[in-house]
Design an enzyme around this catalytic site. Structure first.
Site, PDB file in Angstrom:
ATOM      1  N   PRO A 193      98.392 -28.109 -22.860  1.00 30.58           N
ATOM      2  CA  PRO A 193      97.155 -27.406 -22.967  1.00 30.58           C
ATOM      3  C   PRO A 193      97.062 -26.241 -22.525  1.00 30.58           C
ATOM      4  CG  PRO A 193      97.112 -29.622 -21.849  1.00 30.58           C
ATOM      5  CD  PRO A 193      98.426 -29.299 -22.093  1.00 30.58           C
ATOM      6  N   PRO A 194      96.357 -25.208 -22.995  1.00 32.55           N
ATOM      7  CA  PRO A 194      96.070 -23.857 -22.522  1.00 32.55           C
ATOM      8  C   PRO A 194      96.066 -23.924 -20.787  1.00 32.55           C
ATOM      9  CG  PRO A 194      94.235 -24.188 -23.916  1.00 32.55           C
ATOM     10  CD  PRO A 194      95.160 -25.493 -23.813  1.00 32.55           C
ATOM     11  N   THR A 196      98.450 -23.840 -18.619  1.00 31.50           N
ATOM     12  CA  THR A 196      99.440 -24.780 -17.938  1.00 31.50           C
ATOM     13  C   THR A 196     100.587 -24.120 -17.448  1.00 31.50           C
ATOM     14  OG1 THR A 196     100.024 -25.765 -19.977  1.00 31.50           O
ATOM     15  CG2 THR A 196      98.681 -27.207 -18.443  1.00 31.50           C
ATOM     16  N   LYS A 198     102.731 -22.091 -19.607  1.00 28.71           N
ATOM     17  CA  LYS A 198     103.792 -21.899 -20.618  1.00 28.71           C
ATOM     18  C   LYS A 198     104.268 -20.452 -20.639  1.00 28.71           C
ATOM     19  CE  LYS A 198     101.427 -23.518 -23.967  1.00 28.71           C
ATOM     20  NZ  LYS A 198     100.076 -23.644 -23.157  1.00 28.71           N
ATOM     21  N   GLU A 416      68.748 -36.786 -11.570  1.00 33.48           N
ATOM     22  CA  GLU A 416      69.777 -36.647 -10.599  1.00 33.48           C
ATOM     23  C   GLU A 416      69.973 -37.429  -9.579  1.00 33.48           C
ATOM     24  OE1 GLU A 416      72.275 -34.856 -11.792  1.00 33.48           O
ATOM     25  OE2 GLU A 416      71.275 -34.108 -13.421  1.00 33.48           O
ATOM     26  N   ASP A 491      74.453 -36.912 -21.239  1.00 35.93           N
ATOM     27  CA  ASP A 491      74.603 -38.393 -20.714  1.00 35.93           C
ATOM     28  C   ASP A 491      74.858 -39.353 -21.998  1.00 35.93           C
ATOM     29  OD1 ASP A 491      74.408 -37.226 -18.344  1.00 35.93           O
ATOM     30  OD2 ASP A 491      72.339 -38.059 -18.136  1.00 35.93           O
TER      31      ASP A 491
END
Ligand code: ADP
Ligand code: MG
Ligand code: ZN
Length: 625
Positions: A193-194, A196, A198, A416, A491
């Site tokens: 994934p972006p 991480t 690389k 909440e 939700d």
């Protein structure tokens, strides 16, 4: 480019002016004009010696040898007059000379053609020059002056690091490996994934390997003109072969390597296919002894053309996933070196509270915390700054100037509080960390749960609890304010998604049974599993079971909140005052409301009221008499 156009424009204008002048000159280059009636008069006076007719145009020579020209409206009548006077007549048809005709037609075309050719030539020469520089420009060499990124800068992904270290060793001492006949892979594909790490890892290799490192992005090869990308690929490998051993890095390779029907674009398809083909050909074209290693990175391995993964191309694939707790701690430590952090801050605690964060997000977290601390002129970054930074990254920036109506705030507070109370009530759920009705980013209110462990597998009970907690918001609004609002949209969506997956994918429903009906999420590592076909009946069952699951959870949340109604009211009203509450404060309010309930049966004692004063709202507590 503009200069080229300018030149072309100038040529064209000059050409047109020249042409016009030539025409004009030709027209002007005739004898002086004579009025027709003057001509007739001189004819009457026998002054005309000779007449030359060309269409209606008349050139005449008078007896004194002067030449004139005029125009006759009626040649027939004139002919009669002329023949009566016995004047010599010569005539020709009114056709322009073939030379002029040719010139009129060809000259403008020639001008345009020549101009265009010049333009194209210059452009092509310039492009060729750029192409030659293209590969050369992209090489990164480290000469000791600039501090390169090293493996020490990369943390939290030990396996990937080990594998790549091996490759660096190979480039440094190829003999050691080739001695036993071993050969290292030609191509290494980093996928994950972006954020991480690389690209970071690739840069670290550039810094460590001590060999030329050609760094490209996939989009460097995607050009408007067909063939440019392919020729760049060939150039690149020609250049690389001259400089072995070396590393060629192609970041975001999915820009060229997507398989043909992955990107539904209409244009550019041909170009991309050609570039990909060139890449495949080149990768087959050098041998393992050439000591070129092609490194590539992508966020979308699922859309890569399978041909790229064939042995002999990117035969080594390294998957990098977001780090676990230990990895997160290591990454935070790496990035903490650059900032001043108070000794009281427990980095391990931060690592624990940031599940799912990638390396890039953690780097951002440290930086944001430093910014927040700096704004307040602190000597060092405190734990509070990290918390604030985390909220900011997770939910967006606090919207201070955002005005919310009283009713909306009350709705949010009940909503909440509902999530929080249901969470508190379910023993298996992750504990509450914070409840807030300060709107951040897109989210209105927010209830944060602390994730204790990085979970890899979730139990059915845990998932049911999650849905129940999600339903808590809406149930609380119903119980406390007797209303349904759009605030529960997110939700409901998430609850439905979880329930659908439980039924269709995770085999957690008795009626549907342990079958997987839907393909997994698209996106990272999403395999292209075929959508299974199911009957109408099954479809109906799935619908029914998903609905039943969500509705049961709603009823459960409703029951919990009904039972804790006094607590709900107390918590919501307190939230309205304080906007934010943490777990301890919530516990105090719980006790406060217990007292209050007991007090309602009897008269509240002095001590009860005193207890209630401990509640964070102080004497604003709405339940104080
Ligand atoms: P990717 O290429 O995987 O999308 P990057 O390598 O560009 O991600 O990561 C962006 C930034 O995030 C890096 O420059 C670095 O600061 C930080 N980062 C990401 N992963 C790590 C890691 N494993 N260790 C240290 N920093 C990291
Ligand atoms: Mg990257
Ligand atoms: Zn909610």
């Amino acid at each position: 480019m503009t200069r080229l156009f300018y030149t072309f424009f100038l040529i064209a204008v000059l050409g047109v002016i020249g042409f016009a002048t030539a025409l004009f000159w030709r027209m002007e280059n005739t004898s002086p004009p004579l009025k027709y009636d003057e001509f007739l008069t001189s004819l009457e006076n026998n002054e005309v010696a000779e007449v030359h007719l060309k269409g209606g145009n008349i050139s005449l020579t008078d007896i004194y040898g002067r030449e004139f020209s005029t125009f006759s409206p009626d040649v027939g009548e004139l002919m009669g007059k002329l023949s009566k006077k016995k004047i010599a007549i010569t005539a020709e048809e009114n056709h322009p000379s073939p030379f002029w005709t040719l010139l009129t037609v060809t000259l403008p075309i020639a001008i345009i053609l020549i101009g265009g050719l010049v333009l194209m030539q210059t452009q092509r020469r310039r492009e060729a020059e750029e192409e030659q520089k293209f590969a050369k420009n992209k090489v990164i060499r480290f000469d000791g002056n600039n501090k390169p990124i090293t493996f020490d800068d990369v943390a939290g992904i030990p396996e990937a690091k080990e594998e790549l270290k091996e490759i660096v060793n190979f480039l440094k001492e190829p003999k050691k490996f080739s001695r036993l006949g071993a050969s290292l892979p030609k191509g290494v594909l980093l996928q994950g994934p972006p954020g991480t790490g690389k690209t970071l890892l690739a840069k670290a290799i550039a810094g460590e390997a001590g060999v030329p490192f050609y760094s490209f992005s996939g989009s460097d090869f995607v050009e408007m003109f067909v063939g440019v990308g392919a020729s760049r690929v060939r150039d690149l490998f020609r250049e690389a072969k001259k400089n072995t051993p070396c590393i060629v890095f192609i970041d975001e390779i999915d820009a060229v390597g997507a398989h043909r029907n992955a990107t539904g674009s209409v244009g550019g398809q041909d170009e991309r296919g050609q570039t990909l083909n060139a890449l495949l050909v080149e990768m087959d074209g050098f041998s393992r002894d050439d000591t070129i290693i092609v490194l590539a990175a992508t966020n979308r391995p699922d859309i890569l053309d399978p041909a790229l993964r064939r042995p002999g191309r990117f035969d080594r694939q390294i998957t990098i996933l977001p780090p676990d707790v230990k990895g997160r701690l290591n990454i935070i430590q790496v990035h903490s070196k650059r900032v001043t952090i108070s000794e009281r801050v427990d980095l391990a605690e931060i690592a624990k509270n940031t599940p799912g964060f990638t390396g890039a997000e953690l780097a951002n977290l440290v930086n944001e915390a430093a910014l927040i601390a700096a704004r307040e002129n602190k000597e060092a970054i405190e734990a509070k700054d990290f918390n604030e930074a985390k909220d900011r990254i997770l939910i967006g920036i606090e919207r201070k100037g955002f005005v919310i109506s009283k009713d909306d705030r009350r709705t949010m507070a009940y909503h909440e509080a509902g999530h929080a109370i249901v969470t508190r009530h379910l023993p298996g759920a992750d504990p509450i960390q914070k409840i807030t009705i300060i709107p951040r980013g897109r989210a209105m209110g927010h209830t944060l749960q602390q994730t204790l462990v990085d979970r890899q597998a979730y139990t059915k009970e845990y998932l049911q609890d999650r849905i129940t907690i999600l339903m808590g918001g809406r149930a609380a609004e119903k119980i406390g304010l007797n209303q349904q609002t759009t605030g529960a949209e997110d939700d409901l969506l998430r609850a439905t998604q979880i329930a659908t997956k439980m039924v269709c994918q995770w085999g957690m429903n008795e009626i549907i049974g342990p079958l997987a009906y839907a393909k997994s999420d698209e996106g990272f590592l999403g395999d292209q599993a075929n959508q299974l076909i199911y009957s109408e009946t099954t479809a109906r069952h799935i619908d029914m079971e998903v609905r039943k699951l969500v509705e049961d959870c709603y009823q459960r949340a409703y029951a919990i909140l009904q039972q804790e109604k006094a607590f709900l009211t107390h918590l919501a009203e307190t939230l309205l005052q304080t906007e934010t509450l943490d777990r301890e404060e919530m516990e105090i309010i719980f006790e406060c409301s217990q007292k209050k309930q007991a007090a309602e049966a009897t008269e509240p004692s002095e001590e009860d009221i005193h207890q209630c004063m401990a509640c964070p709202t102080g004497n604003q507590c709405p339940h104080l008499p």
